[in-house]
Scaffold this active site. Structure first.
Site, PDB file in Angstrom:
ATOM      1  CD  GLU A 163      -6.807  25.515 -29.409  1.00  0.00           C
ATOM      2  OE1 GLU A 163      -7.821  24.955 -29.849  1.00  0.00           O
ATOM      3  OE2 GLU A 163      -5.650  25.114 -29.619  1.00  0.00           O
ATOM      4  CB  THR A 184      -0.575  14.451 -31.901  1.00  0.00           C
ATOM      5  OG1 THR A 184      -0.014  13.183 -31.544  1.00  0.00           O
ATOM      6  CG2 THR A 184      -2.084  14.399 -31.697  1.00  0.00           C
TER       7      THR A 184
END
Length: 280
Positions: free
Chosen positions: A183, A69
């Site tokens: 999103e 990440t």
């Protein structure tokens, strides 16, 4: 429809009816970089074909095996060479790459230690998948528990026209965040739809199920948890609407999009839990 209002409404109603929009929303947030940050040429080339269905699916290559990440540590590079960029590297967990006509790829166009911040020097490119498969792009399917058709993608001296760069070189991470906000907003709307489906099912069951000659919905132990789940859902929906308003107005909405996702996910989970209680 072009805005988040339309997209959120469609996905919210789909989930409220018991459906799912997970695969669909990926197309919206990934290709949203083109109309929001792309050139006029890119908009004219891509948007009509996506809208007509000529260009079907789109993938987004961001995650890498060694970065997780921490996007600032991606190793895929794009080096300018005349009228092209040459891309080398690897992406992982890239959903739909096998079946997509286009892919957006995040690559480093400036070494990590040359930017003022670690995330400087990242850029986004549009990849024509059919063309790239013959020029240095390799796709390997990954087995996963969910049927998301996810893959590894390898770039070996892949030449991409410089006109396929989205926006400005080095501002790709900012464009990525913008897409992720979209999103989060769409996922939040889907979670609100799920919560409403759960609440409607629980409420209907509480009115139909009879114990000791009375519906269980007359008992406060059933009523109150469902009512609390309903209140949490409607409150989360207000944050979703605030995030949508800011996004469609072109305003910063990172905190609002994150809060919308957190609150809607919690509300959906609570509503699902109340169905179990109503069935007891």
């Amino acid at each position: 429809g072009g805005g988040r209002w339309e997209g959120a409404a469609r996905r919210g109603e789909s989930h409220r009816s018991g459906g799912g929009g997970g695969v669909d929303h990926g197309q919206v947030y990934s290709m949203g970089n083109v109309p929001r940050h792309g050139s006029d040429e890119q908009r004219c080339e891509v948007r009509p074909k996506v809208a007509s269905g000529e260009l079907r699916l789109q993938a987004f290559g961001v995650t890498e095996p060694t970065s997780g990440t921490d996007t600032s540590r991606i190793l895929t590079t794009a080096v300018r060479d005349g009228d092209d960029y040459i891309i080398n590297g690897q992406k992982v967990w890239t959903s739909r790459a096998e079946y997509s006509d286009l892919m957006l790829v995040l690559a480093r166009t400036k070494p990590r230690d040359e930017g003022e911040k670690p995330l400087d020097g990242l850029s986004v490119f549009i990849i024509d998948m059919q063309d790239a498969k013959t020029k240095g792009l390799t796709i390997k399917p990954l087995r996963a528990m969910l049927n998301h058709a996810t893959t590894e993608v390898f770039f070996d001296e892949l030449r991409v026209p410089a006109r396929n760069l989205i926006g400005e070189e080095g501002r790709g991470f900012r464009y990525l965040l913008d897409g992720l906000n979209a999103e989060r907003i769409l996922i939040s709307a889907e979670a609100i739809g799920d919560a409403r489906w759960f609440i409607e099912r629980a409420t209907a069951y509480a009115g139909e199920r009879r114990v000791f000659d009375r519906p269980i919905g007359q008992n406060q132990g059933i009523q109150f948890p469902i009512a609390r789940a309903y209140a949490a859902t409607e409150a989360a929906d207000l944050m979703v609407r605030k995030a949508i308003s800011l996004f469609d107005a072109g305003e910063p909405c990172g905190p609002e999009a994150n809060m919308a996702k957190l609150l809607s996910a919690d509300a959906s989970w609570a509503a699902a839990d109340k169905i179990g209680r109503a069935h007891v």
